[in-house]
Scaffold this motif. Sequence first.
Motif, PDB file in Angstrom:
ATOM      1  N   ASP A  11       6.117 -19.732 -12.044  1.00  0.00           N
ATOM      2  CA  ASP A  11       6.083 -20.021 -10.614  1.00  0.00           C
ATOM      3  C   ASP A  11       7.099 -19.185  -9.833  1.00  0.00           C
ATOM      4  N   ALA A  12       7.543 -18.102 -10.475  1.00  0.00           N
ATOM      5  CA  ALA A  12       8.517 -17.238  -9.803  1.00  0.00           C
ATOM      6  C   ALA A  12       7.879 -16.603  -8.570  1.00  0.00           C
ATOM      7  N   PRO A  13       8.721 -16.212  -7.595  1.00  0.00           N
ATOM      8  CA  PRO A  13       8.162 -15.503  -6.441  1.00  0.00           C
ATOM      9  C   PRO A  13       7.482 -14.216  -6.891  1.00  0.00           C
ATOM     10  N   THR A  14       6.551 -13.740  -6.096  1.00  0.00           N
ATOM     11  CA  THR A  14       5.849 -12.525  -6.499  1.00  0.00           C
ATOM     12  C   THR A  14       6.358 -11.314  -5.727  1.00  0.00           C
ATOM     13  N   PHE A  15       6.200 -10.192  -6.348  1.00  0.00           N
ATOM     14  CA  PHE A  15       6.390  -8.914  -5.665  1.00  0.00           C
ATOM     15  C   PHE A  15       5.167  -8.076  -6.018  1.00  0.00           C
ATOM     16  N   SER A  16       4.390  -7.703  -5.028  1.00  0.00           N
ATOM     17  CA  SER A  16       3.206  -6.911  -5.349  1.00  0.00           C
ATOM     18  C   SER A  16       3.076  -5.724  -4.411  1.00  0.00           C
ATOM     19  N   MET A  17       2.512  -4.689  -4.961  1.00  0.00           N
ATOM     20  CA  MET A  17       2.399  -3.432  -4.227  1.00  0.00           C
ATOM     21  C   MET A  17       1.260  -2.640  -4.863  1.00  0.00           C
ATOM     22  N   VAL A  18       0.475  -1.997  -4.017  1.00  0.00           N
ATOM     23  CA  VAL A  18      -0.531  -1.092  -4.572  1.00  0.00           C
ATOM     24  C   VAL A  18       0.030   0.320  -4.542  1.00  0.00           C
ATOM     25  N   LEU A  19      -0.373   1.098  -5.509  1.00  0.00           N
ATOM     26  CA  LEU A  19      -0.022   2.513  -5.477  1.00  0.00           C
ATOM     27  C   LEU A  19      -0.975   3.181  -4.488  1.00  0.00           C
ATOM     28  N   PRO A  20      -0.443   3.905  -3.510  1.00  0.00           N
ATOM     29  CA  PRO A  20      -1.369   4.664  -2.670  1.00  0.00           C
ATOM     30  C   PRO A  20      -2.155   5.601  -3.578  1.00  0.00           C
ATOM     31  N   PRO A  21      -3.454   5.388  -3.671  1.00  0.00           N
ATOM     32  CA  PRO A  21      -4.202   6.127  -4.691  1.00  0.00           C
ATOM     33  C   PRO A  21      -4.257   7.622  -4.398  1.00  0.00           C
ATOM     34  N   PRO A  22      -3.725   8.433  -5.288  1.00  0.00           N
ATOM     35  CA  PRO A  22      -3.789   9.880  -5.067  1.00  0.00           C
ATOM     36  C   PRO A  22      -5.241  10.364  -5.086  1.00  0.00           C
ATOM     37  N   ASN A  23      -5.523  11.364  -4.282  1.00  0.00           N
ATOM     38  CA  ASN A  23      -6.855  11.970  -4.267  1.00  0.00           C
ATOM     39  C   ASN A  23      -7.122  12.679  -5.580  1.00  0.00           C
ATOM     40  N   VAL A  24      -8.353  12.535  -6.065  1.00  0.00           N
ATOM     41  CA  VAL A  24      -8.681  13.225  -7.316  1.00  0.00           C
ATOM     42  C   VAL A  24      -9.113  14.664  -7.031  1.00  0.00           C
ATOM     43  N   THR A  25      -8.279  15.342  -6.269  1.00  0.00           N
ATOM     44  CA  THR A  25      -8.595  16.721  -5.917  1.00  0.00           C
ATOM     45  C   THR A  25      -7.728  17.718  -6.655  1.00  0.00           C
ATOM     46  N   GLY A  26      -6.904  17.254  -7.545  1.00  0.00           N
ATOM     47  CA  GLY A  26      -6.055  18.221  -8.232  1.00  0.00           C
ATOM     48  C   GLY A  26      -4.871  17.544  -8.889  1.00  0.00           C
ATOM     49  N   VAL A  27      -3.703  18.116  -8.669  1.00  0.00           N
ATOM     50  CA  VAL A  27      -2.507  17.594  -9.317  1.00  0.00           C
ATOM     51  C   VAL A  27      -1.561  17.011  -8.276  1.00  0.00           C
ATOM     52  N   LEU A  28      -0.598  16.272  -8.739  1.00  0.00           N
ATOM     53  CA  LEU A  28       0.360  15.658  -7.818  1.00  0.00           C
ATOM     54  C   LEU A  28       1.434  16.669  -7.393  1.00  0.00           C
ATOM     55  N   HIS A  29       1.898  16.509  -6.175  1.00  0.00           N
ATOM     56  CA  HIS A  29       2.963  17.379  -5.692  1.00  0.00           C
ATOM     57  C   HIS A  29       4.256  16.572  -5.519  1.00  0.00           C
ATOM     58  N   MET A  30       5.277  17.230  -4.998  1.00  0.00           N
ATOM     59  CA  MET A  30       6.585  16.590  -4.880  1.00  0.00           C
ATOM     60  C   MET A  30       6.559  15.349  -3.980  1.00  0.00           C
ATOM     61  N   GLY A  31       5.675  15.364  -3.012  1.00  0.00           N
ATOM     62  CA  GLY A  31       5.550  14.190  -2.152  1.00  0.00           C
ATOM     63  C   GLY A  31       5.118  12.975  -2.960  1.00  0.00           C
ATOM     64  N   HIS A  32       4.180  13.186  -3.858  1.00  0.00           N
ATOM     65  CA  HIS A  32       3.763  12.094  -4.744  1.00  0.00           C
ATOM     66  C   HIS A  32       4.927  11.645  -5.623  1.00  0.00           C
ATOM     67  N   ALA A  33       5.684  12.625  -6.091  1.00  0.00           N
ATOM     68  CA  ALA A  33       6.813  12.304  -6.965  1.00  0.00           C
ATOM     69  C   ALA A  33       7.817  11.425  -6.221  1.00  0.00           C
ATOM     70  N   ALA A  34       8.068  11.766  -4.960  1.00  0.00           N
ATOM     71  CA  ALA A  34       8.997  10.966  -4.146  1.00  0.00           C
ATOM     72  C   ALA A  34       8.458   9.553  -3.975  1.00  0.00           C
ATOM     73  N   MET A  35       7.177   9.475  -3.706  1.00  0.00           N
ATOM     74  CA  MET A  35       6.531   8.179  -3.536  1.00  0.00           C
ATOM     75  C   MET A  35       6.654   7.339  -4.812  1.00  0.00           C
ATOM     76  N   LEU A  36       6.385   7.957  -5.933  1.00  0.00           N
ATOM     77  CA  LEU A  36       6.468   7.234  -7.201  1.00  0.00           C
ATOM     78  C   LEU A  36       7.892   6.777  -7.476  1.00  0.00           C
ATOM     79  N   ALA A  37       8.849   7.619  -7.123  1.00  0.00           N
ATOM     80  CA  ALA A  37      10.249   7.257  -7.357  1.00  0.00           C
ATOM     81  C   ALA A  37      10.629   6.024  -6.545  1.00  0.00           C
ATOM     82  N   VAL A  38      10.328   6.059  -5.273  1.00  0.00           N
ATOM     83  CA  VAL A  38      10.670   4.924  -4.411  1.00  0.00           C
ATOM     84  C   VAL A  38       9.999   3.653  -4.916  1.00  0.00           C
ATOM     85  N   GLU A  39       8.719   3.752  -5.186  1.00  0.00           N
ATOM     86  CA  GLU A  39       7.971   2.556  -5.568  1.00  0.00           C
ATOM     87  C   GLU A  39       8.416   2.021  -6.922  1.00  0.00           C
TER      88      GLU A  39
END
Length: 747
Positions: free
Chosen positions: A55-83
Amino acid sequence: MSTDNTKPSPTRNIPEELLSPYDPTATEEAIYTTWKESGFFNPDICIEKGIAEPDAPTFSMVLPPPNVTGVLHMGHAAMLAVEDILTRFERMRGKRTLWLPGSDHAAIATQSKVEKELQKKEKKNRHDLGREAFLERVHAFAQDSHDNIVDQIAKMGASVDWSREAFTLDEARGKAVNEAFIRMYNDGLIYRGYRVVNWDPKGQTTISDDEIVHEERQASVYTFRYGKDFPIPIATTRPETKVGDTAVAVHPDDARYSAFVGKEYDVTFCGVPLHIRIIADKDVDPEYGTGAVGVTPAHSMVDFAMKERHDLPMIQVINEYGKMDVGEPRLKGKKTTDAREEIVSWLKEENLLEKEEEITQNISTAERTGGIIEPLPKLQWFVNVNKEFPFQGHNIKGIAHGEIVTLKKLMHEVVENGQTTIMPERFAKTYNHWIDNLNDWCISRQIWYGHRIPVWYKKTEDGGDIHVGTEAPEGENWQQDPDTLDTWFSSGLWTFSTLGWPEETDDFNIYHPTTILETGYDIIFFWVARMILMTTYLIGDIPFKYVYLHGIVRDSQGRKMSKSLGNTMDPRDAITLYGADATRMSLIIGAAVGNDINLGEDKIRAQKKFANKIWNASRFVMTQCADFDASQETILTKSDTENLKELDGLVAEITNDIEHFRLYLAAEKLYHYFWHRFADVIIEESKARITDGTPEDKHAAQYILSTILTTTLKLLHPFMPFITEKIWSLMPGHTTLLIVEKWPKGT
RNA sequence: GGGCGGCUAGCUCAGUCAGGUUAGAGCGUCACAUUGACAUUGUGAAGGUCACAGGUUCAAUUCCUGUGUCGCCCACCA
């Protein structure tokens, strides 16, 4: 290795692995596997194993889904780090913590990428392959990108719950999309309309207002008359559209022209017969140009609006390929730019051109293809943002169940009433401004990759039947709409489509609304606003309590990273060279909410040194504390007590900073404390006590060192998960993982 | 045209949206030291009229107004 063993070895008690300098590449993959296998990324398992209370409080977050158009860039890396920092922090604090990953099919972006490749490699277009075969190609490409992306997410150390991974175009999300479309249609919020839309002749599809990018260009503005006897001169940058004019508009108060208002004229303009009515409309600026506007209802949005107000005829003179579609042989079939020249030279021949000037103007181009937008009248599907309907939910403050609202009203309300907090605050203004100027959202696209519109048509003798639903109705000859939906329609459902909606699932009940959405400020309109729109309408609730907007990752000089500048940095290279922990830290330090991040390699290198510092200090502490006996009584000196007090203060500050999303401050403080307080001062001072001190003093010094190390490893773990987990595993007596250790509390 | 943000040490940024002793950090630079956790080190130093101008205040980098400058977002004056 050329280690000589002649030296007396102070390192005899430490594990082999700690002897060499810290090597991230040798460590990270194994650590990630350990985490994954432990199941702790999944909150259900954390509950099962007693890490989080049921019954602990929840923390939930969705990953902003990266586009399947290629590879991740530094912006994605920053996002992943923060999250990941937020996620690990909350998990250690015992919350039921869910970070849900996925990827986005990114309809038009992905399709145009595959089309480009197809053209380049095989000199074919999608029609050469046909819908089915082409889609197979796109799916293969998307799968490939997906696999890459998943691998990169893991390399960054992201503790996402892979067991719940979703894709915006998978079957479950398809159900949600259809459900959303059908409900909105039934409530009159989605309609089919014949209107002037943004047509991308290059991509051969409509696009929404938000997918337009304005580019500055030089253009000529021509002032002329339709004919010698036409009373009012007009100005335009697009003479070729003038063969579609049906009116001339002037301001109602303009004395120069008031005598002509209401009159109608027949002229032959470059061989095309026109019937022009003079109308008065307050949207005309009498100060600009001649104070009179040629109205082309079919090829301009403002003119289309005038047509609606004045009930004017509409004549389409340009087709989907950006070519002239009028009878006159001088123009027919020509590209608009060629037709423009024809008309200008005709105007000159006829002596109708009064003035030609150069101006800079903003031209609309399509975000993905770069095509110049050609406004065209087309039958398309729209979301009506101004339509009134009774609110069906219960969870929006200030709006009662059954109260008459509009989508715009709902979007405004949840931010204004504070249910959703946008950070930094200034973006709330941007958000509100956008809503105020929002027009109906065109959601149908003439591309193949995406969610097929759940609408069926059947031709009948007196026109046609239409059916909105997932399946074709009974009977023969029903055809599904060939179009697909704007990719943001499906991403707008992301916070709940990933939790099983429209089914009533436990996940949905437990984790929705989500705690926070962390994403780039560049998609606040595309995505954040659309999620709020969809969620307030469909769920009657907010999608998230906080919106954390991060900036763009730029190069060390603050320039945008781009291939043409050659200043891009691949996160994979950074990880290989400096390790994921260092990469993460470099993307966090100096990155306040909403600020762009200037990232030079120096910065990452500095963090690699820090990782090494942590490694060596830990090694030293472990060596010095090898004979530490925890059962013995500890008598602390005054300075020991002060050091512990300082540590408590640090714990409190770091906790507070992360709670308030000041990750950059927390990271800097940890860096500073660990290096310049712990390593430089506290460890240094302990050396003499351990070698030459009394047994009591030695014991106290050891106690302090191990206490501080243990605590700082916990504090550092969200930021630098790999190295801290590795060290943790090498410390004597540790059989459990740091990822699920309890977050320290100040005393 | 409308709106927003930045302007603090050579570079990148902090300075916790409640003004107050010598304005901080990292990187870089210079000097010295150290091979006994760490040369991915330590100690120390140089380096700032906190863009500019007014105002409020006993006191402003911090609040207000204006200017300049760089950047961003929105907007189909035809």
